[in-house]
Design a protein around this motif. Structure first.
Motif, PDB file in Angstrom:
ATOM      1  N   LEU A  84     -29.049  -5.551 -20.244  1.00  8.39           N
ATOM      2  CA  LEU A  84     -28.488  -4.795 -22.104  1.00  8.39           C
ATOM      3  C   LEU A  84     -28.693  -3.508 -21.658  1.00  8.39           C
ATOM      4  CD1 LEU A  84     -28.512  -6.370 -24.429  1.00  8.39           C
ATOM      5  CD2 LEU A  84     -30.984  -6.026 -24.853  1.00  8.39           C
ATOM      6  N   THR A  85     -29.510  -3.001 -21.016  1.00 10.56           N
ATOM      7  CA  THR A  85     -29.575  -1.668 -20.702  1.00 10.56           C
ATOM      8  C   THR A  85     -28.394  -0.434 -21.007  1.00 10.56           C
ATOM      9  OG1 THR A  85     -30.339  -1.304 -18.436  1.00 10.56           O
ATOM     10  CG2 THR A  85     -32.559  -2.041 -19.916  1.00 10.56           C
ATOM     11  N   THR A  86     -28.080  -0.912 -20.577  1.00 14.28           N
ATOM     12  CA  THR A  86     -26.099  -0.385 -20.606  1.00 14.28           C
ATOM     13  C   THR A  86     -25.636  -0.064 -21.481  1.00 14.28           C
ATOM     14  OG1 THR A  86     -24.521  -2.656 -21.238  1.00 14.28           O
ATOM     15  CG2 THR A  86     -24.662  -1.860 -18.380  1.00 14.28           C
ATOM     16  N   SER A  87     -26.057  -0.677 -22.905  1.00 12.72           N
ATOM     17  CA  SER A  87     -26.196   0.693 -23.943  1.00 12.72           C
ATOM     18  C   SER A  87     -27.429   0.572 -25.368  1.00 12.72           C
ATOM     19  CB  SER A  87     -25.533  -1.035 -25.258  1.00 12.72           C
ATOM     20  OG  SER A  87     -26.122  -1.848 -25.529  1.00 12.72           O
ATOM     21  N   ARG A  88     -28.406   0.158 -24.293  1.00  8.32           N
ATOM     22  CA  ARG A  88     -30.292  -0.097 -25.158  1.00  8.32           C
ATOM     23  C   ARG A  88     -30.728   1.251 -24.072  1.00  8.32           C
ATOM     24  NH1 ARG A  88     -31.900  -3.179 -28.700  1.00  8.32           N
ATOM     25  NH2 ARG A  88     -33.039  -1.498 -29.039  1.00  8.32           N
ATOM     26  N   PRO A  89     -30.483   2.675 -23.985  1.00  4.59           N
ATOM     27  CA  PRO A  89     -32.056   3.383 -23.032  1.00  4.59           C
ATOM     28  C   PRO A  89     -32.716   3.753 -23.574  1.00  4.59           C
ATOM     29  CG  PRO A  89     -30.167   4.877 -24.598  1.00  4.59           C
ATOM     30  CD  PRO A  89     -29.747   3.131 -24.384  1.00  4.59           C
ATOM     31  N   ASP A  90     -33.530   2.367 -24.860  1.00  6.63           N
ATOM     32  CA  ASP A  90     -34.967   2.693 -25.136  1.00  6.63           C
ATOM     33  C   ASP A  90     -35.945   1.694 -24.424  1.00  6.63           C
ATOM     34  OD1 ASP A  90     -32.867   0.738 -26.405  1.00  6.63           O
ATOM     35  OD2 ASP A  90     -34.505   0.356 -27.895  1.00  6.63           O
ATOM     36  N   ILE A  91     -34.909   1.085 -23.738  1.00  4.70           N
ATOM     37  CA  ILE A  91     -35.579  -0.404 -23.180  1.00  4.70           C
ATOM     38  C   ILE A  91     -35.896  -0.205 -21.754  1.00  4.70           C
ATOM     39  CG2 ILE A  91     -35.849  -1.890 -25.231  1.00  4.70           C
ATOM     40  CD1 ILE A  91     -33.496  -3.467 -23.083  1.00  4.70           C
ATOM     41  N   MET A  92     -34.914   0.899 -21.150  1.00  9.57           N
ATOM     42  CA  MET A  92     -34.720   0.975 -20.021  1.00  9.57           C
ATOM     43  C   MET A  92     -36.160   1.354 -19.065  1.00  9.57           C
ATOM     44  SD  MET A  92     -32.628   1.496 -17.739  1.00  9.57           S
ATOM     45  CE  MET A  92     -30.893   2.247 -18.225  1.00  9.57           C
ATOM     46  N   PHE A  93     -36.892   2.133 -19.764  1.00 14.15           N
ATOM     47  CA  PHE A  93     -38.757   2.330 -18.776  1.00 14.15           C
ATOM     48  C   PHE A  93     -39.199   0.591 -18.904  1.00 14.15           C
ATOM     49  CE2 PHE A  93     -42.863   3.648 -18.467  1.00 14.15           C
ATOM     50  CZ  PHE A  93     -42.670   4.048 -17.379  1.00 14.15           C
ATOM     51  N   ILE A  94     -39.470   0.072 -19.810  1.00 13.51           N
ATOM     52  CA  ILE A  94     -40.259  -0.721 -19.481  1.00 13.51           C
ATOM     53  C   ILE A  94     -39.480  -2.299 -19.238  1.00 13.51           C
ATOM     54  CG2 ILE A  94     -39.137  -1.746 -22.342  1.00 13.51           C
ATOM     55  CD1 ILE A  94     -42.579  -2.013 -20.798  1.00 13.51           C
ATOM     56  N   VAL A  95     -38.316  -2.542 -19.060  1.00 13.11           N
ATOM     57  CA  VAL A  95     -37.583  -3.286 -18.178  1.00 13.11           C
ATOM     58  C   VAL A  95     -37.355  -3.050 -16.948  1.00 13.11           C
ATOM     59  CG1 VAL A  95     -35.327  -4.341 -17.983  1.00 13.11           C
ATOM     60  CG2 VAL A  95     -36.372  -3.804 -20.202  1.00 13.11           C
ATOM     61  N   SER A  96     -37.498  -1.589 -16.401  1.00 15.79           N
ATOM     62  CA  SER A  96     -37.830  -1.371 -14.655  1.00 15.79           C
ATOM     63  C   SER A  96     -39.324  -1.334 -14.607  1.00 15.79           C
ATOM     64  CB  SER A  96     -37.495   0.138 -14.871  1.00 15.79           C
ATOM     65  OG  SER A  96     -37.927   0.866 -15.253  1.00 15.79           O
ATOM     66  N   VAL A  97     -40.090  -1.409 -15.658  1.00 17.82           N
ATOM     67  CA  VAL A  97     -41.708  -1.385 -14.656  1.00 17.82           C
ATOM     68  C   VAL A  97     -42.080  -2.858 -14.796  1.00 17.82           C
ATOM     69  CG1 VAL A  97     -43.784  -1.631 -15.902  1.00 17.82           C
ATOM     70  CG2 VAL A  97     -42.730   0.288 -15.949  1.00 17.82           C
ATOM     71  N   CYS A  98     -41.544  -4.048 -15.992  1.00 15.46           N
ATOM     72  CA  CYS A  98     -41.392  -5.477 -15.847  1.00 15.46           C
ATOM     73  C   CYS A  98     -41.065  -5.738 -14.669  1.00 15.46           C
ATOM     74  CB  CYS A  98     -40.962  -5.979 -17.248  1.00 15.46           C
ATOM     75  SG  CYS A  98     -42.023  -6.400 -18.223  1.00 15.46           S
ATOM     76  N   GLY A  99     -40.127  -5.660 -13.903  1.00 12.81           N
ATOM     77  CA  GLY A  99     -38.522  -5.622 -13.099  1.00 12.81           C
ATOM     78  C   GLY A  99     -39.843  -5.388 -11.519  1.00 12.81           C
ATOM     79  N   ARG A 100     -40.355  -4.740 -11.429  1.00 13.20           N
ATOM     80  CA  ARG A 100     -41.396  -4.673 -10.537  1.00 13.20           C
ATOM     81  C   ARG A 100     -42.158  -5.641  -9.999  1.00 13.20           C
ATOM     82  NH1 ARG A 100     -44.436   1.222 -12.100  1.00 13.20           N
ATOM     83  NH2 ARG A 100     -42.505   2.007 -12.371  1.00 13.20           N
ATOM     84  N   PHE A 101     -42.567  -6.734 -10.904  1.00 20.78           N
ATOM     85  CA  PHE A 101     -43.845  -7.824 -10.390  1.00 20.78           C
ATOM     86  C   PHE A 101     -42.928  -8.860 -10.342  1.00 20.78           C
ATOM     87  CE2 PHE A 101     -45.832  -4.139 -12.918  1.00 20.78           C
ATOM     88  CZ  PHE A 101     -46.264  -4.058 -12.245  1.00 20.78           C
ATOM     89  N   GLN A 102     -41.699  -9.155 -10.635  1.00 21.53           N
ATOM     90  CA  GLN A 102     -40.416 -10.604 -10.329  1.00 21.53           C
ATOM     91  C   GLN A 102     -41.415 -11.039  -9.143  1.00 21.53           C
ATOM     92  OE1 GLN A 102     -36.300 -10.476 -11.239  1.00 21.53           O
ATOM     93  NE2 GLN A 102     -36.604  -8.017 -11.369  1.00 21.53           N
ATOM     94  N   ALA A 103     -41.271 -10.547  -8.197  1.00 17.90           N
ATOM     95  CA  ALA A 103     -41.921 -11.622  -7.106  1.00 17.90           C
ATOM     96  C   ALA A 103     -43.370 -12.183  -7.275  1.00 17.90           C
ATOM     97  CB  ALA A 103     -41.974 -10.639  -5.803  1.00 17.90           C
ATOM     98  N   ASN A 104     -43.948 -11.622  -7.897  1.00 14.81           N
ATOM     99  CA  ASN A 104     -45.394 -12.365  -8.450  1.00 14.81           C
ATOM    100  C   ASN A 104     -45.893 -12.044  -9.363  1.00 14.81           C
ATOM    101  OD1 ASN A 104     -48.142 -13.835  -7.761  1.00 14.81           O
ATOM    102  ND2 ASN A 104     -48.903 -11.244  -6.711  1.00 14.81           N
ATOM    103  N   THR A 105     -45.218 -13.208 -10.629  1.00  9.32           N
ATOM    104  CA  THR A 105     -44.874 -12.922 -11.702  1.00  9.32           C
ATOM    105  C   THR A 105     -46.234 -13.099 -12.291  1.00  9.32           C
ATOM    106  OG1 THR A 105     -42.997 -12.806 -12.381  1.00  9.32           O
ATOM    107  CG2 THR A 105     -43.934 -13.009 -13.812  1.00  9.32           C
TER     108      THR A 105
END
Length: 152
Positions: free
Chosen positions: A76-97
């Motif tokens: 979704l970030t391809t057309s929504r740069p407003d959520i890019m930062f927070i999605v990348s922060v949340c993506g850091r915790f995919q191994a130990n959620t």
């Protein structure tokens, strides 16, 4: 040739004075898939005072569901740069959620519920002046003290 209307879940509206690209249909499907249609909308994707970290003491959650949400949000970030930062922060915790990470991902979905029709606007006849913004946070990550930077 026919005008382009939908391509890889990108909705394209070609008007005489510009092109508008968004993913409203994709956003609605995302909210439906994760059962967020009945929730109230939020005005921001994340509370500024909330800091995400490892949270070792908090209970773990289903990693498959969390990864699914993050995968959908990354596209979704391809057309929504407003959520890019927070999605990348949340993506850091995919191994130990943990529960706090899952709650943050749901906050992003609540924000998307209220901003489904937001997208990118490319005006046709305007002078193009590139404006760039940068934000850097030296040693701002609470986990490993690495710097975080973002540009728009």
């Amino acid at each position: 040739m026919v005008e382009l209307n939908l391509f890889l879940d990108l909705q394209v509206r070609q008007l005489e004075y510009g092109i508008f690209i968004n993913q409203a249909k994709y956003t609605r499907e995302l909210l439906k898939k994760f059962g967020m249609e009945s929730f109230s909308a939020s005005t921001t994707p994340m509370n500024y005072s909330r800091k995400l970290d490892k949270d070792e003491d908090v209970q773990s959650v289903d990693i498959t569901t969390y990864r699914g949400i993050i995968d959908f949000l990354l596209y979704l970030t391809t057309s929504r740069p407003d959520i890019m930062f927070i999605v990348s922060v949340c993506g850091r915790f995919q191994a130990n959620t943990k529960q706090t990470h899952y709650v943050c991902a749901k906050c992003i979905l609540k924000y998307l519920k209220g901003t489904q029709n937001v997208g990118l606007w490319f005006p046709k006849d305007s002078s193009f002046n590139l404006i760039s913004y940068s934000d850097e946070d030296y040693a701002g990550c609470r986990i490993n003290r690495k710097s975080t930077s973002g540009t728009c």
